[in-house]
Design an enzyme around this catalytic site. Structure first.
Site, PDB file in Angstrom:
ATOM      1  N   LYS A 273       0.840  -1.200   0.000  1.00 49.32           N
ATOM      2  CA  LYS A 273       0.000   0.000   0.000  1.00 49.32           C
ATOM      3  C   LYS A 273       0.873   1.247   0.000  1.00 49.32           C
ATOM      4  CE  LYS A 273      -3.974  -1.831   2.620  1.00 49.32           C
ATOM      5  NZ  LYS A 273      -4.994  -1.681   1.569  1.00 49.32           N
ATOM      6  N   ARG A 347     -10.221 -11.719   1.571  1.00 55.17           N
ATOM      7  CA  ARG A 347     -10.997 -12.819   0.984  1.00 55.17           C
ATOM      8  C   ARG A 347     -10.267 -14.150   1.148  1.00 55.17           C
ATOM      9  NH1 ARG A 347     -11.146  -9.354  -4.352  1.00 55.17           N
ATOM     10  NH2 ARG A 347     -11.026  -7.775  -2.719  1.00 55.17           N
TER      11      ARG A 347
HETATM   12  N1  BES Z   1      -8.286  -3.808   4.119  1.00 56.28           N
HETATM   13  C1  BES Z   1      -8.374  -3.407   2.766  1.00 56.28           C
HETATM   14  C2  BES Z   1      -9.691  -2.669   2.463  1.00 56.28           C
HETATM   15  C3  BES Z   1      -9.851  -1.328   3.093  1.00 56.28           C
HETATM   16  C4  BES Z   1      -9.451  -0.187   2.439  1.00 56.28           C
HETATM   17  C5  BES Z   1     -10.462  -1.206   4.324  1.00 56.28           C
HETATM   18  C6  BES Z   1      -9.633   1.044   3.019  1.00 56.28           C
HETATM   19  C7  BES Z   1     -10.650   0.028   4.906  1.00 56.28           C
HETATM   20  C8  BES Z   1     -10.233   1.153   4.251  1.00 56.28           C
HETATM   21  C9  BES Z   1      -8.309  -4.626   1.855  1.00 56.28           C
HETATM   22  O1  BES Z   1      -7.511  -5.662   2.311  1.00 56.28           O
HETATM   23  C10 BES Z   1      -7.736  -4.176   0.557  1.00 56.28           C
HETATM   24  O2  BES Z   1      -6.600  -3.784   0.539  1.00 56.28           O
HETATM   25  N2  BES Z   1      -8.543  -4.234  -0.493  1.00 56.28           N
HETATM   26  C11 BES Z   1      -8.111  -3.835  -1.783  1.00 56.28           C
HETATM   27  C12 BES Z   1      -8.581  -4.870  -2.767  1.00 56.28           C
HETATM   28  C13 BES Z   1      -8.029  -4.694  -4.154  1.00 56.28           C
HETATM   29  C14 BES Z   1      -6.524  -4.925  -4.152  1.00 56.28           C
HETATM   30  C15 BES Z   1      -8.716  -5.657  -5.090  1.00 56.28           C
HETATM   31  C16 BES Z   1      -8.743  -2.473  -2.076  1.00 56.28           C
HETATM   32  O3  BES Z   1      -9.887  -2.243  -1.693  1.00 56.28           O
HETATM   33  O4  BES Z   1      -8.044  -1.653  -2.665  1.00 56.28           O
HETATM   34 MN    MN Z   2      -5.488  -5.439   1.747  1.00 58.88          MN
END
Ligand code: BES
Ligand code: MN
Ligand code: ZN
Length: 494
Positions: A273, A347
């Site tokens: 991230k 997931r």
């Molecule tokens: N934990 C995150 C989702 C999230 C983002 C929660 C912001 C709270 C605030 C999750 O694990 C994630 O990183 N999801 C990705 C999925 C994508 C890579 C398909 C996302 O939402 O960007």
């Molecule tokens: Mn994530």
């Protein structure tokens, strides 16, 4: 040590006790506009001069004979709802705290002494007062330590009937569950590691008389939880998998399974991230925290169904042997997932947890997960996404949502979108295309719940964490889902 928050103690009373330092009265606009006398100490003309219009959430505090009297605006009598009462109670709590020293004693007049007090209304007042005062922090100085900032006792003035007292006790248990969930979410990822998270849940379970089972890394390997192990591979912290069981007295009326995403920190893995995107990622166990908070309240609420909780815990780091994009993981139920983005990790751990939960053949499964940024794009920061199978059960979830004010909104799981996660080398890949990210995540989860089993998926990426105070919500972890899950369990019919 973080500052520990202690909730007020609530009691019911026929009239405000003499020792109360603050006496609060809810005032509707209708009552303010009428000509019946206002409660003692409150004067229409004075309140008018101070700008009090009884608007919802407006609070005016006036000194009267050595104590404070608070007029709490409730808006129009016809629009008054439990949500409005919770909001008003939260505003009262904040107004009282903003005075230099917080009173330790508050009498909140919830209804005229002779009027019946609706149990739901009393519960909303308990929740609003407790949750708005919640604090978490590691400040080394200031008035936050000790008693100066503490509302110790609240007398709810109105009916003292057994039914009302029972709903006060139940609301205190639910609010304590929300506080526990908030504390867990607010604890930084470097201090709430998976082993510490599991230990804390074990301690809660013993205190509350729930059955608890904690799987360590070796047990997780024996159970072939390939998703959880794959996400954990880049971490020096071992994973945990915790199961909790609430067993009702008497013959259980069905079994409800709760699954919560427990990512104690989500750095994204090798698909790392951004710095900004990582800042709040200690909250990525908000689903597990909500399940833990709800489970902690169940012995007091005493639903008649059995409730089992399944909590996969790990962080998502970038160690030298981290899962690489392109790796294929085998989930507990035998299905394979090609990991193309290691940041779509929720997931993967939920796939194992849903498989395990389903094997025990419950009557319905709910999972809660801070799963996708896409769900926040769709529904904004305060509303959760609801997906799943089994309309009757999804309606029960929607009813629990409207009963408790924890808002959710239905999103579809269209069958023809399943091809968006087709993989050339595995049963599916872990990401979809550029659009519909909340839905493709939901479709992947659906692969781990057998057809015919009622299943609700709640994507709480938005409402699990708040950037600012708002009604009973305090900046940080919100405990979203605790109230909804308790309500759902209490009324669950298989
Ligand atoms: N934990 C995150 C989702 C999230 C983002 C929660 C912001 C709270 C605030 C999750 O694990 C994630 O990183 N999801 C990705 C999925 C994508 C890579 C398909 C996302 O939402 O960007
Ligand atoms: Mn994530
Ligand atoms: Zn995540």
């Amino acid at each position: 040590m973080s500052v520990t928050f202690t909730a007020p103690q609530f009691s019911t009373a026929r009239r405000a006790p003499a020792r109360a330092e603050v006496v609060a009265h809810g005032i509707t606009t209708d009552r303010l506009a009428g000509d019946e006398p206002l409660p003692p100490g409150l004067d229409r003309a004075d309140l008018g001069r101070l700008g009090f219009e009884a608007k919802a959430g407006q609070v005016q505090v006036v000194p009267v004979e050595g104590r404070l009297v608070a007029a709490v605006g409730l808006g129009g009598a016809d629009d008054l709802s439990t949500d409005g009462l919770r909001r008003a109670a939260a505003a009262l709590a904040r107004a009282v705290r903003s005075r230099r020293s917080l009173a330790t004693d508050l009498a909140s007049v919830v209804a005229g002494a002779d009027g019946p007090v609706e149990s739901d209304g009393v519960a909303a007042v308990v929740e609003g007062l407790t949750l708005a005062l919640y604090r978490f922090g590691y400040q080394s100085t200031g008035s936050r330590k000790g008693g100066a900032d503490r509302l110790a006792r609240v007398s709810l003035v109105g009916s003292t009937a057994a039914g009302v007292r029972a709903s006060v006790e139940r609301a205190e248990a639910v609010a304590a569950g929300v506080v526990l969930a908030r504390d867990l979410v607010n604890e930084p990822g470097g201090s709430l590691t998976p082993p510490k998270f599991a230990n804390r849940v074990r301690r809660m379970a013993r205190e509350r008389g729930l059955t608890v089972k904690v799987m360590d890394e070796a047990a997780i390997r024996r159970a072939r939880l390939g998703g959880l192990l794959g996400v954990n591979r880049g971490s020096t912290q071992p994973p945990r998998f915790v199961e909790l069981t609430y067993t009702p007295k008497g013959r259980p009326k069905g079994t409800l399974a709760l699954v919560g995403k427990g990512l104690t920190f989500d750095a994204g893995g090798l698909s790392i991230k951004s710095g900004q995107g990582m800042m709040d990622m200690k909250m990525d166990m908000g689903g597990a925290a909500a399940v833990v908070g709800a489970m902690s309240a169940l012995p007091d609420v005493a639903p008649r169904c059995r409730v089992r909780a399944y909590l996969p815990m790990t962080d998502n780091m970038l160690g030298g042997d981290a899962t690489r994009p392109g790796d294929v993981l085998t989930i507990r139920n035998g299905k394979t997932i090609e990991v193309l983005n290691t940041d779509a990790e929720g997931r993967l751990v939920l796939a194992d947890a849903l498989s395990l939960a389903s094997e025990a053949k419950p009557d319905a499964v709910v999972d809660l997960a801070t799963l996708t940024g896409a769900c926040m794009v769709a529904l904004g920061p305060k509303i959760g996404g609801l997906m799943g199978r089994g309309d009757g059960f999804l309606e029960q979830v929607e009813r629990a949502s409207s009963n408790t004010g924890e808002r959710v909104w239905r999103l579809p799981l269209p069958g023809d979108y399943r091809s968006m996660v087709d993989s050339p080398v595995a049963d599916m890949k872990n990401i979809g295309g550029a659009y519909g990210g909340a839905i493709t995540a939901g479709l992947i989860l659906g692969e781990f719940v057998p057809d015919g089993l009622d299943w609700a998926h709640l994507d709480i990426a938005g409402p699990a964490f708040a950037d600012a105070d708002d009604a009973e919500v305090v900046r940080g972890g919100t405990g979203f889902g605790v109230r909804l899950l308790v309500d759902l369990a209490a009324s669950f019919t298989a």
